[in-house]
Each structure stands twice: as C-alpha cells, then as structure tokens.
Motif scaffolding. Sequence first.
Motif, PDB file in Angstrom:
ATOM      1  N   PHE C 127       0.815  -1.199   0.000  1.00  7.14           N
ATOM      2  CA  PHE C 127       0.000   0.000   0.000  1.00  7.14           C
ATOM      3  C   PHE C 127       0.860   1.266   0.000  1.00  7.14           C
ATOM      4  N   THR C 128       1.908   1.281   0.794  1.00  7.19           N
ATOM      5  CA  THR C 128       2.764   2.479   0.798  1.00  7.19           C
ATOM      6  C   THR C 128       3.444   2.624  -0.562  1.00  7.19           C
ATOM      7  N   SER C 129       3.834   1.518  -1.131  1.00  8.86           N
ATOM      8  CA  SER C 129       4.456   1.588  -2.462  1.00  8.86           C
ATOM      9  C   SER C 129       3.462   2.144  -3.481  1.00  8.86           C
ATOM     10  N   PHE C 130       2.242   1.679  -3.384  1.00 14.26           N
ATOM     11  CA  PHE C 130       1.178   2.164  -4.267  1.00 14.26           C
ATOM     12  C   PHE C 130       0.989   3.667  -4.090  1.00 14.26           C
ATOM     13  N   CYS C 131       0.910   4.087  -2.833  1.00 16.33           N
ATOM     14  CA  CYS C 131       0.717   5.510  -2.578  1.00 16.33           C
ATOM     15  C   CYS C 131       1.915   6.303  -3.073  1.00 16.33           C
ATOM     16  N   ASN C 132       3.092   5.766  -2.864  1.00 16.02           N
ATOM     17  CA  ASN C 132       4.295   6.455  -3.308  1.00 16.02           C
ATOM     18  C   ASN C 132       4.292   6.683  -4.812  1.00 16.02           C
ATOM     19  N   LYS C 133       3.914   5.644  -5.530  1.00 13.35           N
ATOM     20  CA  LYS C 133       3.826   5.790  -6.981  1.00 13.35           C
ATOM     21  C   LYS C 133       2.909   6.952  -7.340  1.00 13.35           C
ATOM     22  N   ARG C 134       1.756   6.942  -6.720  1.00 12.56           N
ATOM     23  CA  ARG C 134       0.784   7.988  -7.038  1.00 12.56           C
ATOM     24  C   ARG C 134       1.281   9.345  -6.556  1.00 12.56           C
ATOM     25  N   TYR C 135       1.915   9.344  -5.405  1.00 16.49           N
ATOM     26  CA  TYR C 135       2.460  10.600  -4.889  1.00 16.49           C
ATOM     27  C   TYR C 135       3.476  11.175  -5.880  1.00 16.49           C
ATOM     28  N   ARG C 136       4.391  10.303  -6.298  1.00 21.90           N
ATOM     29  CA  ARG C 136       5.445  10.770  -7.203  1.00 21.90           C
ATOM     30  C   ARG C 136       4.837  11.295  -8.501  1.00 21.90           C
ATOM     31  N   TYR C 137       3.884  10.536  -8.985  1.00 23.75           N
ATOM     32  CA  TYR C 137       3.231  10.949 -10.223  1.00 23.75           C
ATOM     33  C   TYR C 137       2.563  12.316 -10.048  1.00 23.75           C
ATOM     34  N   ALA C 138       1.796  12.462  -8.967  1.00 25.58           N
ATOM     35  CA  ALA C 138       1.080  13.714  -8.738  1.00 25.58           C
ATOM     36  C   ALA C 138       2.056  14.853  -8.508  1.00 25.58           C
ATOM     37  N   ALA C 139       3.104  14.570  -7.757  1.00 29.48           N
ATOM     38  CA  ALA C 139       4.093  15.622  -7.488  1.00 29.48           C
ATOM     39  C   ALA C 139       4.750  16.082  -8.783  1.00 29.48           C
ATOM     40  N   ASP C 140       5.067  15.129  -9.644  1.00 32.01           N
ATOM     41  CA  ASP C 140       5.670  15.482 -10.934  1.00 32.01           C
ATOM     42  C   ASP C 140       4.738  16.395 -11.725  1.00 32.01           C
ATOM     43  N   LEU C 141       3.475  15.989 -11.722  1.00 36.75           N
ATOM     44  CA  LEU C 141       2.483  16.769 -12.444  1.00 36.75           C
ATOM     45  C   LEU C 141       2.416  18.187 -11.888  1.00 36.75           C
ATOM     46  N   LEU C 142       2.410  18.252 -10.568  1.00 38.05           N
ATOM     47  CA  LEU C 142       2.339  19.571  -9.915  1.00 38.05           C
ATOM     48  C   LEU C 142       3.551  20.421 -10.273  1.00 38.05           C
TER      49      LEU C 142
END
Lengths: 207, 207, 207, 207
Positions: C127-142
């Motif tokens: 789950f943390t890995s999943f969230c991290n992926k999404r976090y990184r993706y969203a952060a990149d987008l931001l």
Amino acid sequence: MRTVNAERHAEKRAEILEAAGRCFLRNGFHRASISAICAEAGISPGHLYHYFDSKEAIITALVEDRLDNAARRYQLLINVDDIVPTLLAELERYLREEHSSGFTLKKMMLSDILGEASRNPAIAALFTSFCNKRYRYAADLLRKGQASGQIDPSLDPDATAELLISTADAAETWSIRNPDHEFDKNFAVFRTMLERLLTPPARHAAG
Amino acid sequence: MRTVNAERHAEKRAEILEAAGRCFLRNGFHRASISAICAEAGISPGHLYHYFDSKEAIITALVEDRLDNAARRYQLLINVDDIVPTLLAELERYLREEHSSGFTLKKMMLSDILGEASRNPAIAALFTSFCNKRYRYAADLLRKGQASGQIDPSLDPDATAELLISTADAAETWSIRNPDHEFDKNFAVFRTMLERLLTPPARHAAG
Amino acid sequence: MRTVNAERHAEKRAEILEAAGRCFLRNGFHRASISAICAEAGISPGHLYHYFDSKEAIITALVEDRLDNAARRYQLLINVDDIVPTLLAELERYLREEHSSGFTLKKMMLSDILGEASRNPAIAALFTSFCNKRYRYAADLLRKGQASGQIDPSLDPDATAELLISTADAAETWSIRNPDHEFDKNFAVFRTMLERLLTPPARHAAG
Amino acid sequence: MRTVNAERHAEKRAEILEAAGRCFLRNGFHRASISAICAEAGISPGHLYHYFDSKEAIITALVEDRLDNAARRYQLLINVDDIVPTLLAELERYLREEHSSGFTLKKMMLSDILGEASRNPAIAALFTSFCNKRYRYAADLLRKGQASGQIDPSLDPDATAELLISTADAAETWSIRNPDHEFDKNFAVFRTMLERLLTPPARHAAG
DNA sequence: CATGAATGAGCCTTCATTCAT
DNA sequence: TATGAATGAAGGCTCATTCAT
C-alpha cells in the motif's frame, strides 16, 4: 469413477451413522458428543461435516434409517392364510429377538425417539409417519381377516390397529420395567389377550 | 422455628421441582439448563444449590416425586366389588384426563424417564421400583378377582399385571404416534380387549 | 507447450483471483473462506494450492493486482497542456464511475486494504508503495504545472500530492458515510476546493 | 446495594470493552478471538457472556462507544467568533495528537469501521449516524460563518460539510500511506486548502 | 437465606491446509 | 492438472458448579 466415489461416500456415511447409533445408545441423543461419535467412527471432528450438516442432521438421519428399517419388516407378511396365528408368531419372533439381545439399538431408540418426538418436530414427523405406515398395514390385515371371517367383524380395524401396535411396542419395555421379568410367561398372556380380542365371538365361544 | 424453616425449605424445594419439571417438559432432561430452571423458579443459581446437590439430584428427585405421586393413585381402589368395571372406569378416567390435557407433565415424563432409565442407574432403580409397586398392586387385585370368580383363574396374575400396566402406559403414547387419533374409538377397543382377557371364559361365553 | 501451459496457468490464477475478490468483497479478507473461494472459482480446495501457497498469498496477490491496476491509470495523463482541468475531469470521471457502480470491488478494497495495512506488513508495503507511486506521479504533475505557471508555485509539490491523493481517496467513502449523499453537489465543492488550492493566486484573483 | 452492583457491572463492562479494543487494534475485528479478549481483560471465557451476548455485540458496543466519544468532541466549539481559524486550530490539535500517538485506537478503528460498515448493517447504521451528527454540526457552523460573512456564501453548506469531514478523516491515514510523511508540511497545505475554500472571494482577493 | 460474579471444561462447528489418488 | 477425503487446531459459546459477599 463418480459412482465409486458416491458409493464410498454412502458407505462412509452409513458407517458414521452406525457409530452415532452406538453413541446415542450409550448416552442418549443430547449427551452423546460429536467428538465421541467421531472417535467411535474413527474420523476427525472436522471430517464428519463432509457427511452431515449438523448433529441434528445425524439424529434425524439415524432415526429415519432405524424407522425405515423397522417399517420394512411389516411389508413381508401381507398374504397369509391364517392371519392371527401368523401375526402372533411373527410378533413372538420379533419380541423374543429384541428381548434376548439385551439393550438393542432398536429398543433404546424407541424410548428415546418417543421422548425426542415430543420436542423435535422433525423427529415427530418421522415417528408419526412410521406409526402411520404400521397402522395402515395392520388395519389392512385386520380388514382382510374380517373379510375371511378370521377376525371379529365388530372391531374397528383402524382403532384396533393403533391399539395393537402401541401394545406391541410396549412389550419392548418389559425388561426396563422389570429386569427379572419372565418373557415366556408375559408373552403367553399377551398371546391370550390378542387371541381373545381378535377371534370372532362365535369361534371363541366355540373354542 | 426449626419446623417452620424445615417446612419453608420443603416448600421451596417443591417449587423448584415444579419449575424444573416445566423446563424438562419443554427441553428434556439434558437440554434444560440450570440457569433456565433458576429463571423459571425465580431464584439465583447459587441458591439452587442450597436445595439440591446437583442437576442429577434434581432429575432424580423430580422423577421420584412424579413416580411416587403416580403410584399413590393405585392405592386408592383396593377394596372394590366389581373389579373389572372399576378398573376400566379408573383407567378411562385417567387416560382421558391425560389425553385432554395435551402434553402433560406426566405424559412427557414417562417417555423421557424410560429413555433415561436405559442409561441412568438411579432412574432405572426408581422406575423399576415404581413398576414393581404397580405390578404388585395389580397382581393383588387380579388374585382377589380370581378368588371371587370375577377374573379368569387360568391367567398368571403376575404376568398379567405386567402386561396390563405396560399396555396402559402405552395408551399414553397414542397422541404422539397419531396426533389425529380418536381417543374414544381407541379406548373402546382397549376396553373390549381387557374385558375379553380378564373375564372368565364361562361368563364370556355366556355374555 | 511450456508457454501455453504458463499462459493457462496465469489465466487460471487470474480467474481464482477474481473469484477471491468477489468473496472478499462480500465477506472481508478474514471471513471469506478458502472453500467459498474455491466454490466461486469452480475448483477444488486442493487444486487452489497449485496456484497459491496460502490464503495470505491470495490476499497479497489480489491486493497487489488491484493496486497495480489502479496505479497504472495514473501513468496515462502525463503529458497534458491544461493540467488542472484535465486532472479534475479525470478525477470526476473516476469517482463518478465508482459512485454509480455501487459497492465496487475497488471501493471496498480500499477500506479493507487500509485496515489490513495497519497489521499486515506485506499489505502495508504494497500500500505504501502504491501511494508512493501515485504521490510521485502527482508531485511530478504539480511541478510541471508550477513550471508552466498553471499551478501556485508556493505550494510544496510533495505535500500537496499527498493531500490530493488522500483527499481523492476519501471521496470514495462518501456513500458509506451518507447513503443519500448527492454526488454532484459534493463533487462541485470538491472541484472548487481543488481549483482554489491549485490555481496561482494571481489568476485566481483575476478569475 | 443495587447501584453498587450496577456500577461495578458497568465498570467491568467498560474494562472488557477496553481490552477488546486493544485486541481489535492488534488483530482486527475478525481475527481477534474471544479467548484473546478474555485473556486481555483477565476474565474467563464463560464470564464474558455475563456482559455481552456475543462477539458481534462487543464489536457493536465498542464501535458505538468510540464513535460517541469522537462525536462528543464536536459539540465543544459551537459559539466562536473566528470560525475558520478556530476550526483549523482545532483540526490541527486533533490530527497532531492522532499523529504523534502512533497507531491510536481511534485511528485504527476508523479504517476498520469503514471496512466493517460495508458488510455489517449494525455498524453501517452507527457509522452513518456518526457521520450525520458531524455533518450537521459542520453544516451549522458553516451557515453561521456565512451569515457573519466569514465564509464564502456561495458554498453549499451541506455538501461542504461532507467534503470537510471526509477530507479531515483522510488526514488520519497519512501515516499509513507514507510512514515517513512530514506532518507539518502536509498540514500546512491542508490549512491553505481549507482557507482558500472557505474564505469569501472578496476577502481572498483582498488578502 | 440469597445473590450473581466467576470459572473452565466442554460443546458444536469452521477452516486452512495436506495428501492419496 | 485436478479431486475431495481427511486432519486437527481453533473458533464462539454454554453450562454445571463454586464462592465471596
């Protein structure tokens, strides 16, 4: 393949039922534990539930089995010439067998089934159906006997059938009531009672 | 003081026994719980043990009580002139009462006591003793009847007594066997059966 | 041959996983039984263990599968011009789909996965890995949005990403919290909230 | 007398509930066993059932208790002048407390309660009622703020309340999602998000 | 006399897992 | 590959009984 498995399944099921019967005989329906039944059947507690859904189901299946077996014996003597003697001979054979075998499975079951039937609708249904089968059979026999003049025509065949069956069942309790009872003497009076009841008055007076 | 307490104690004990009887009737000896009995009697579980040592003791006491009560009724008609009619009238009164009251305490108990007697020596002892009392009473009556010519002298009084008692008990199971049974019709045949059995052949032929 | 078998194996495995998903949806991870999963998948209990070492392994594989699928959707919109509108449109599409399909597999899983993650290290890691992926993706987008002036440069991209993702996930619980909630009204405020957060103050004041 | 017993009973009940809470925290609702709860509470398995009818009842009582406690905190700040700052301060205090205490009972419960609510109607009812209370409270606060010009009047108070509560609850999952998350940075963006959402546009543009 | 808290063994049943076929 | 018989530990729960008050 299928059939082999199905057969094996049925065999094992019957084995468990026999084991359960022995446990119920020893301890009654509600004091015999599933684990005792499993030990008796040589299987693990979990495995029992591949064959029966619940303890209730075991009780029901066993009672049904016992009752069906007992009912089947009645179908045998449907066409006889001398109804009363044959009936009495058959009854004697049956009761003597029960009596000589001590606490039989069948005997014990009758008392317990009666008790259970008072409270358990499934058992009550099985038991009344069992009695009905025997009642109908006995009533048919009586009617035949009345038609051929062997049995007192004034007797109501249905009521007489109910009386006969319940009285015969009661004979199975003689040994519980009096462990020292003398079967032969009791049965002699039993025979006299039925002969005097069933024989047409004419013959009776004549005899 | 003492006696008052002793009386109170006996009263309470009897109350508890009644409560237990109602529970056993509903659920059988082994499915009725001590706490259910306490609730029915309106006392606490701890308190129950001031009156009975164990559940076993309650069962035994209750069965003893019921059986004593039932046996006592037999003492009543010891000196009668017309033995057979009186006996039949008494039986009819008794069975009709049982029949009309649905699942009586007494009725239920008989089935359950029989079942229990197969396994519980204490109950077995009470039951055989109960039957013996009734057997002796009935046999005495029969002997008296034979002496006065009212009963067939060829009948063995002891065996006949056993047969009579077990047959009469069986009548209590009619309604379990067939919920729709017609008591009057059954009892009519029952009466005929006993009359034909007991009446001396001479009279019988004459009557 | 090998590959065919390997493919078949993977297919069957996926089928079982789907069946397990349906069971977990109905009963939760720990109340869904292996035999129920087998029944749902149409295979025997023994056979299931050719595909998975244990129930644990099924749970882990299923969670991994669900999470991977969900993460994959995020990879799609990496190069867009109008970041905020696209993001919101995508979010609306996703949440509306979840909302309209009632208790979706995915929805249920999120609550259960969160609960499981508190106790099961393997699930926690996924789950943390999943969230991290999404976090990184969203952060990149931001970050991309900040570079192109579409997003408030004063926002910390990583913290904002975490907030965005958790807030979006929370929207999936609206219907559990209030079965009568009006999705459109809720989402309208949700949209306003994100627009006001992300839009650079200058634009915002101007708009 | 009575009251002492009743009090003791309530105390013991509460103790057991606490013990159950610890077990549920460690193992989840369905993997925590009754015997583990009893061990944790220092009582025997049988005794637990003097306080609760079933495991279900324990879960329900505990969830109700936790939810009632949590809901009670919301009643506190009903009359304040600076609504937005007070709300944010309160939220910060609450979330920081949760965050600093590691896996709190309350935190864990929220995830598990959500999962349980999907399948257990009793829990679902408790949870929706809990959310409704908070929704109503928050919506009232928002209306008050809109009346006094502190909150954007264009926002739908009910939908905004639902959004706020679910978003705040989501903040409790930050640490499960990313064990290394920096609370202060996340909360700063959270604060910005809510300020920008709630502040009336006029002020916002001005500020 | 009276309570009811407390026990702990035992009950019926379920379940993940193994293994012979 | 596929079955399903078989296991045995563990589950939730009940119950007769004891004991401090």
